[in-house]
Design an enzyme around this catalytic site. Structure first.
Site, mmCIF file in Angstrom:
data_model
loop_
_atom_site.group_PDB
_atom_site.id
_atom_site.type_symbol
_atom_site.label_atom_id
_atom_site.label_comp_id
_atom_site.label_asym_id
_atom_site.label_seq_id
_atom_site.Cartn_x
_atom_site.Cartn_y
_atom_site.Cartn_z
ATOM 1 N N ARG A 293 -1.492 15.082 3.415
ATOM 2 C CA ARG A 293 -1.359 13.634 3.298
ATOM 3 C C ARG A 293 0.099 13.248 3.453
ATOM 4 O O ARG A 293 0.989 13.888 2.867
ATOM 5 C CB ARG A 293 -1.904 13.180 1.941
ATOM 6 C CG ARG A 293 -1.514 11.787 1.556
ATOM 7 C CD ARG A 293 -2.384 11.174 0.492
ATOM 8 N NE ARG A 293 -1.696 10.129 -0.241
ATOM 9 C CZ ARG A 293 -1.292 8.960 0.284
ATOM 10 N NH1 ARG A 293 -1.532 8.675 1.549
ATOM 11 N NH2 ARG A 293 -0.649 8.073 -0.451
ATOM 12 N N ARG B 137 -0.706 4.182 11.730
ATOM 13 C CA ARG B 137 0.315 5.219 11.577
ATOM 14 C C ARG B 137 -0.169 6.532 12.205
ATOM 15 O O ARG B 137 0.629 7.294 12.751
ATOM 16 C CB ARG B 137 0.616 5.432 10.092
ATOM 17 C CG ARG B 137 1.389 4.270 9.509
ATOM 18 C CD ARG B 137 2.682 4.791 8.940
ATOM 19 N NE ARG B 137 3.684 3.757 8.979
ATOM 20 C CZ ARG B 137 4.412 3.379 7.947
ATOM 21 N NH1 ARG B 137 4.232 3.941 6.772
ATOM 22 N NH2 ARG B 137 5.328 2.458 8.087
ATOM 23 N N ARG C 189 11.309 1.565 6.158
ATOM 24 C CA ARG C 189 10.146 2.409 5.844
ATOM 25 C C ARG C 189 9.744 3.243 7.047
ATOM 26 O O ARG C 189 9.375 4.400 6.923
ATOM 27 C CB ARG C 189 8.961 1.540 5.401
ATOM 28 C CG ARG C 189 8.959 1.243 3.932
ATOM 29 C CD ARG C 189 7.559 0.942 3.441
ATOM 30 N NE ARG C 189 7.020 -0.289 3.972
ATOM 31 C CZ ARG C 189 7.306 -1.502 3.506
ATOM 32 N NH1 ARG C 189 8.111 -1.642 2.478
ATOM 33 N NH2 ARG C 189 6.768 -2.563 4.043
ATOM 34 N N ASP D 219 9.054 2.223 -3.225
ATOM 35 C CA ASP D 219 9.483 1.268 -4.244
ATOM 36 C C ASP D 219 9.737 2.032 -5.539
ATOM 37 O O ASP D 219 9.242 3.139 -5.712
ATOM 38 C CB ASP D 219 8.445 0.149 -4.455
ATOM 39 C CG ASP D 219 7.033 0.674 -4.590
ATOM 40 O OD1 ASP D 219 6.438 1.018 -3.547
ATOM 41 O OD2 ASP D 219 6.544 0.766 -5.712
ATOM 42 N N GLY E 92 -2.329 6.981 5.303
ATOM 43 C CA GLY E 92 -3.340 6.018 4.869
ATOM 44 C C GLY E 92 -3.723 5.051 5.980
ATOM 45 O O GLY E 92 -4.890 4.725 6.176
ATOM 46 N N ARG F 216 -15.152 2.434 12.278
ATOM 47 C CA ARG F 216 -14.466 1.564 11.302
ATOM 48 C C ARG F 216 -12.957 1.450 11.560
ATOM 49 O O ARG F 216 -12.182 1.228 10.626
ATOM 50 C CB ARG F 216 -14.675 2.061 9.873
ATOM 51 C CG ARG F 216 -16.080 1.848 9.375
ATOM 52 C CD ARG F 216 -16.271 2.364 7.977
ATOM 53 N NE ARG F 216 -17.659 2.189 7.604
ATOM 54 C CZ ARG F 216 -18.086 1.318 6.672
ATOM 55 N NH1 ARG F 216 -17.230 0.587 6.018
ATOM 56 N NH2 ARG F 216 -19.361 1.218 6.398
ATOM 57 N N SER G 105 3.267 6.819 1.111
ATOM 58 C CA SER G 105 4.360 6.278 0.314
ATOM 59 C C SER G 105 3.972 6.346 -1.152
ATOM 60 O O SER G 105 2.798 6.520 -1.499
ATOM 61 C CB SER G 105 4.660 4.836 0.725
ATOM 62 O OG SER G 105 3.520 4.046 0.493
HETATM 63 N N1 HPA Z 1 1.393 2.167 -6.704
HETATM 64 C C1 HPA Z 1 0.461 2.839 -6.057
HETATM 65 N N2 HPA Z 1 0.625 3.320 -4.852
HETATM 66 C C2 HPA Z 1 1.810 3.132 -4.251
HETATM 67 C C3 HPA Z 1 2.827 2.450 -4.880
HETATM 68 C C4 HPA Z 1 2.603 1.947 -6.167
HETATM 69 O O1 HPA Z 1 3.466 1.330 -6.785
HETATM 70 N N3 HPA Z 1 3.876 2.407 -4.024
HETATM 71 C C5 HPA Z 1 3.504 3.069 -2.910
HETATM 72 N N4 HPA Z 1 2.244 3.512 -3.048
#
Ligand code: HPA
Length: 237
Positions: A91, A28, A221, A208, A24, A47, A94
């Protein structure tokens, strides 16, 4: 394939490889190019959505940021597929885990991407299309993760349009249907790939946990991110 510019990509003569890694965050993408690739050339800065082409173990590969959310990844991947001939779109991101038994830094391979987004409606089906990843890429990634000794879950993720949901219970029905984790892009990527007959996959690290509220630190991370990128790079041939 074309190297002329599109609305969002101006490669200025630099080729884009048939296989591309898609984090994303554009920084990175830069990190992956600098850390893992040889013979790197930048192919996009429109951009600040940085894109690079290089080689990995001699095989051509590109890497580019996508931004966050289905609209952003969808427009970039549409252009990569239709104007630049990209065929394997991976892709790397996270996700927030939704199921018990999942831990921070586990890897999730998206077999499918359910969604609360309207993006897929444009394809005009009278029903619910199930955006799936490429079995070829999925199987290869599962093998690579196993060989690297990585704890991995394979299944359905939720690509949600909403990060901060007004309804605190919004994810519960998805969890009851066995959705492993939530992220924000894969359904758009998989639908674009399906419509064009090319291959796509989503590889995630759990950053998370939405049940336990455990969270990773930025340093941790980065380390976990490297493990996921190493799985993705095993798919470059
Ligand atoms: N929500 C959406 N996208 C995410 C999250 C989440 O909690 N954690 C990492 N990417």
């Amino acid at each position: 394939m074309s190297t002329s510019s599109t609305a969002h990509i101006d490669p200025k003569g630099v080729e884009i490889a048939e296989t591309i890694l898609l984090p994303g965050d554009p920084l990175r993408a830069k990190f992956i190019a600098e850390t893992y690739l040889d013979d790197v050339r930048q192919f996009n800065e429109v951009r600040n959505m940085l894109g690079f082409t290089g080689t990995y173990r001699g095989a051509p590969v590109s890497v580019m940021g996508t931004g966050m959310g289905i609209p952003s990844i969808s427009l970039y991947t549409y252009e990569l597929i239709h104007f630049f001939g990209v065929k394997n779109l991976i892709r790397v991101g996270s996700c927030g885990a939704l199921q018990e038994g999942m831990e921070l830094y586990d890897v999730v391979l998206a077999q499918g991407a359910s969604t609360d987004s309207a993006y897929v409606q444009q394809f005009g089906v009278r029903g619910t299309f199930a955006p799936l990843s490429s079995f070829r890429l999925l199987e290869a990634a599962a093998r690579a993760a196993d060989a690297l000794g990585q704890r991995t879950h394979v299944g359905n993720v939720l690509s949600s349009d909403v990060f901060y949901n007004a309804d605190a219970a919004a994810l519960d029905p998805w969890r009851r249907l066995g959705i492993l984790a939530v992220e924000m892009e894969s359904a758009g990527l998989f639908a674009n790939a399906a419509a064009a007959g090319v291959d796509a996959l989503g590889i995630f690290t759990v950053s998370d946990h939405l049940l336990t509220h455990a969270q990773t630190t930025p340093l941790e991370r980065q380390t976990a991110f490297n493990g996921m990128v190493e799985i993705a790079l095993e798919l470059v041939r």
